[in-house]
Design an enzyme around this catalytic site. Structure first.
Site, PDB file in Angstrom:
ATOM      1  N   ASP A  10       9.339  -3.241   6.002  1.00 32.40           N
ATOM      2  CA  ASP A  10       8.770  -1.961   6.416  1.00 32.40           C
ATOM      3  C   ASP A  10       7.248  -2.095   6.597  1.00 32.40           C
ATOM      4  O   ASP A  10       6.564  -2.690   5.747  1.00 32.40           O
ATOM      5  CB  ASP A  10       9.079  -0.934   5.309  1.00 32.40           C
ATOM      6  CG  ASP A  10       8.823   0.491   5.746  1.00 32.40           C
ATOM      7  OD1 ASP A  10       9.446   0.927   6.723  1.00 32.40           O
ATOM      8  OD2 ASP A  10       7.998   1.171   5.116  1.00 32.40           O
ATOM      9  N   HIS A  68      15.618   4.574  13.558  1.00 36.33           N
ATOM     10  CA  HIS A  68      15.670   5.875  12.877  1.00 36.33           C
ATOM     11  C   HIS A  68      14.352   6.645  12.961  1.00 36.33           C
ATOM     12  O   HIS A  68      14.258   7.732  12.399  1.00 36.33           O
ATOM     13  CB  HIS A  68      16.069   5.650  11.421  1.00 36.33           C
ATOM     14  CG  HIS A  68      15.060   4.811  10.683  1.00 36.33           C
ATOM     15  ND1 HIS A  68      14.811   3.491  10.998  1.00 36.33           N
ATOM     16  CD2 HIS A  68      14.211   5.107   9.685  1.00 36.33           C
ATOM     17  CE1 HIS A  68      13.865   3.022  10.218  1.00 36.33           C
ATOM     18  NE2 HIS A  68      13.473   3.984   9.415  1.00 36.33           N
ATOM     19  N   ASP A  69      13.358   6.053  13.598  1.00 38.65           N
ATOM     20  CA  ASP A  69      12.062   6.737  13.747  1.00 38.65           C
ATOM     21  C   ASP A  69      11.776   7.142  15.187  1.00 38.65           C
ATOM     22  O   ASP A  69      10.710   7.706  15.459  1.00 38.65           O
ATOM     23  CB  ASP A  69      10.920   5.799  13.293  1.00 38.65           C
ATOM     24  CG  ASP A  69      11.018   5.407  11.841  1.00 38.65           C
ATOM     25  OD1 ASP A  69      11.454   6.244  11.025  1.00 38.65           O
ATOM     26  OD2 ASP A  69      10.652   4.261  11.519  1.00 38.65           O
ATOM     27  N   ASP A  76      16.441  -3.748   3.998  1.00 36.22           N
ATOM     28  CA  ASP A  76      15.151  -3.156   4.332  1.00 36.22           C
ATOM     29  C   ASP A  76      14.272  -3.328   3.095  1.00 36.22           C
ATOM     30  O   ASP A  76      14.601  -2.822   2.023  1.00 36.22           O
ATOM     31  CB  ASP A  76      15.368  -1.658   4.636  1.00 36.22           C
ATOM     32  CG  ASP A  76      14.373  -1.122   5.620  1.00 36.22           C
ATOM     33  OD1 ASP A  76      13.186  -1.412   5.452  1.00 36.22           O
ATOM     34  OD2 ASP A  76      14.784  -0.386   6.549  1.00 36.22           O
ATOM     35  N   GLU A 105       8.393  -5.022  10.711  1.00 34.29           N
ATOM     36  CA  GLU A 105       8.189  -3.796  11.495  1.00 34.29           C
ATOM     37  C   GLU A 105       6.708  -3.712  11.860  1.00 34.29           C
ATOM     38  O   GLU A 105       5.851  -3.616  10.971  1.00 34.29           O
ATOM     39  CB  GLU A 105       8.583  -2.555  10.683  1.00 34.29           C
ATOM     40  CG  GLU A 105       8.526  -1.304  11.569  1.00 34.29           C
ATOM     41  CD  GLU A 105       8.326   0.006  10.805  1.00 34.29           C
ATOM     42  OE1 GLU A 105       8.592   1.060  11.386  1.00 34.29           O
ATOM     43  OE2 GLU A 105       7.887  -0.029   9.647  1.00 34.29           O
TER      44      GLU A 105
HETATM   45  C1  NOJ Z   1       8.655   3.003   8.532  1.00 35.60           C
HETATM   46  C2  NOJ Z   1      10.048   3.503   8.358  1.00 35.60           C
HETATM   47  O1  NOJ Z   1      10.844   3.018   9.404  1.00 35.60           O
HETATM   48  C3  NOJ Z   1       9.973   5.008   8.312  1.00 35.60           C
HETATM   49  O2  NOJ Z   1      11.237   5.612   8.381  1.00 35.60           O
HETATM   50  C4  NOJ Z   1       9.244   5.394   7.060  1.00 35.60           C
HETATM   51  O3  NOJ Z   1       9.064   6.797   7.032  1.00 35.60           O
HETATM   52  C5  NOJ Z   1       7.879   4.722   7.003  1.00 35.60           C
HETATM   53  N1  NOJ Z   1       7.915   3.332   7.364  1.00 35.60           N
HETATM   54  C6  NOJ Z   1       7.334   4.780   5.601  1.00 35.60           C
HETATM   55  O4  NOJ Z   1       8.052   3.883   4.799  1.00 35.60           O
END
Ligand code: NOJ
Length: 534
Positions: free
Chosen positions: A201, A325-326, A99, A264
């Site tokens: 990210d 994870h989000d 990542d 992402e």
């Molecule tokens: C996306 C990530 O997947 C998330 O978990 C994170 O809080 C934000 N970007 C900030 O890096």
């Protein structure tokens, strides 16, 4: 690049390292823990692991606030542990994807310390500093993705710095060539250690409007949405200059052969596909998150697949995601029965699938008592936190489900005694068995891993919640029928062809012959192969 390159034919499995396996009894997962579970992943049949950040970090956002891009946080182990992980993964033919968090550092990163020290600092322009608005307030109306303003005033110099996320995560200034070079060197550091690619990210955030114009109000905003949705993020992200940055990263990866760049990107399809870049010089796989928000009905999902397939640039390779994870767990969104259909969909559509750890054992939303909440977003905007999808992996019917020897950082599910790998792996009807069979079927059948896609459902089938499509390559063809509803459905098979059930989400049906019409039970999915005469 051929269709058989590993990141096209393979599958990716996301590991949230805090929650996969604890090896040192502190209640938090670590790199040695991951290494100890590689045999499981090889058994499951995935091809690559993507590991969420494990770099040194004050953990304000659980590692997405990096204070040293070229190290390992002691919580997760050491660089030697990392090297051992890569070697052991490669020995099992598992690729390793890291990542990369280039949009922002931690406030504790030495670069930021230097930048904030004075307006004259050599690194001042490595971050985004602006004078206050005439009233002394923030320079514009941009909001943080975690609620509140995206600008924090720094008393030392009287200027504001920009942070798209927490104030502990200042955004880097990617317009500065020195930042680009430094970050390219970070990529090279890990490429030379043998990593096979990066998930980048918030790649669509990297460049902001040069004039820092206010974002316009979002007319569709409703108060139960996170505050960030008050405005359309048209000036704070997805700016045209970003494509050059993406191409720059991709070029660094290509210095090292077949490595993959995954971006992402939460954008609608027509904006998303731009991230493949001109002549495919951008991200290899701009993450396609559309399944996370499309209504869970056959017609909507079929429409989405058609729209996405049609929007892809020539040669652009598709990909699909069901969770991360989000995002709420897929089982929490569509229910346990449909989570099985979701697995079949993910692993039979055209394109690289990314699995989220724990979905293969059907992990659901896990209630987090308020006093155990960890996610800073939950503290800022209660109800929007991401802890329920970040709970520990459940391995066996043992204290702490085999994840740790002490109370883990987040709770286990109340059914961990039976919802765990050990209990499910020998159960022919379990979701784990279904995932494993799908993963191995993909490997064994070229139409599934690299074949073309064609929608088959007729309008009345879609209306009945039946989604049917085919995957084909050379002379081989497989037909997939997914019942998105809880009523039995019938699908008329083409005249004169007999089909074998390669796999059904219902146990006991595999190997059966079907002709004329196919009866699908409630929430049932099947994969059929035509019986070749002779
Ligand atoms: C996306 C990530 O997947 C998330 O978990 C994170 O809080 C934000 N970007 C900030 O890096």
């Amino acid at each position: 690049m051929s269709d058989t390159v590993w990141w096209k034919s393979g599958t990716v499995y996301q590991i949230y390292p805090r929650s996969f396996q604890d090896s040192n009894g502190d209640g938090v997962g670590d790199l040695r823990g991951i290494t100890s579970r590689l045999d499981y992943l090889a058994w499951l049949g995935v091809d690559a692991i993507w590991i969420s950040p494990f770099y040194p970090s004050p953990m304000a956002d659980f590692g997405y606030d990096v204070s040293d891009y070229c190290g390992v946080d002691p919580l997760f182990g050491t660089l030697e542990d990392f090297d051992a992980l890569v070697a052991e993964a490669h020995r099992r033919k598992l690729r390793v994807i890291l990542d990369f968090v280039p949009n922002h550092t931690s406030i504790a990163h030495p670069w930021f310390a230097e930048s904030r020290a004075s307006r004259e600092s050599a690194k001042r322009d490595w971050y985004i500093w602006r004078d206050p608005a005439p009233d002394g307030g923030p320079p514009n109306n941009w909001l943080s993705n975690f609620g509140g303003p995206a600008w924090t005033r720094d008393a030392a110099t009287g200027q504001y710095y920009y942070h798209a996320f927490l104030s502990e995560q200042p955004d880097l200034n990617w317009r500065n060539p020195a930042v680009r070079e430094a970050m390219h060197d970070v990529l090279r550091f890990w490429l030379l250690r043998g990593v096979d690619g990066f998930r980048v990210d918030v790649i669509w955030h990297l460049i902001k409007d040069e004039g820092f114009r206010d974002n316009p109000l979002n007319p569709a905003f409703v108060p139960d949405l996170p505050e960030i949705n008050r405005f359309d993020q048209v000036y704070s992200c997805d700016r045209p200059e970003v494509f050059d940055i993406v191409a720059g990263m991709r070029a660094v990866l290509r210095e090292h052969g077949e490595r993959v760049l995954i971006g992402e990107i939460y954008l609608p399809i027509e904006r998303l596909v731009a991230y493949y870049g001109e002549n495919l010089t951008g991200a290899d796989l701009p993450f396609n998150f559309q399944l996370l928000s499309t209504p869970w009905q056959a017609d909507s999902v079929a429409g989405l697949v058609e729209e996405y397939e049609a929007a892809l640039p020539d040669g652009g390779w598709p990909n699909w995601v069901l969770g991360n994870h989000d995002q709420p767990r897929i089982a929490a969104r569509v229910g346990e029965a449909q989570a099985r259909i979701a697995a079949m969909l993910l692993l039979t559509l055209r394109g690289t699938p990314t699995l989220y750890y724990g979905d293969e054992i059907g992990l659901n939303k896990i209630a987090i008592p308020p006093e155990r909440a960890q996610d800073p977003w939950e503290r800022n905007e209660p109800g929007h936190g991401r802890d329920p999808e970040r709970t520990p992996m459940q391995w066996e019917d043992a204290p702490q489900a085999g994840f740790s020897t002490v109370e883990p950082w987040l709770p286990l599910s109340t059914d961990a005694g039976r919802r765990n790998v050990d209990e499910l792996r020998d159960d022919s009807g379990s979701i784990l068995t279904l995932y494993r069979r799908l993963l191995w079927l993909r490997r064994d059948h070229a139409p599934l891993s690299t074949g073309s896609y064609r929608t088959v459902s007729l309008a009345d089938e879609l209306a009945g919640n039946l989604f049917i499509y085919e995957r084909f390559k050379d002379d081989a063809c497989l037909r997939i029928a997914l019942n998105f509803g809880d009523r039995s459905q019938r699908h008329a098979l083409p005249d004169g062809t007999t089909w074998t059930v390669l796999l059904s989400s219902r146990s006991g049906r595999s190997g059966a012959r079907e002709a004329g019409s196919l009866e699908l039970g409630p929430n049932e999915g099947v994969i059929l192969a035509p019986v070749i005469a002779g």
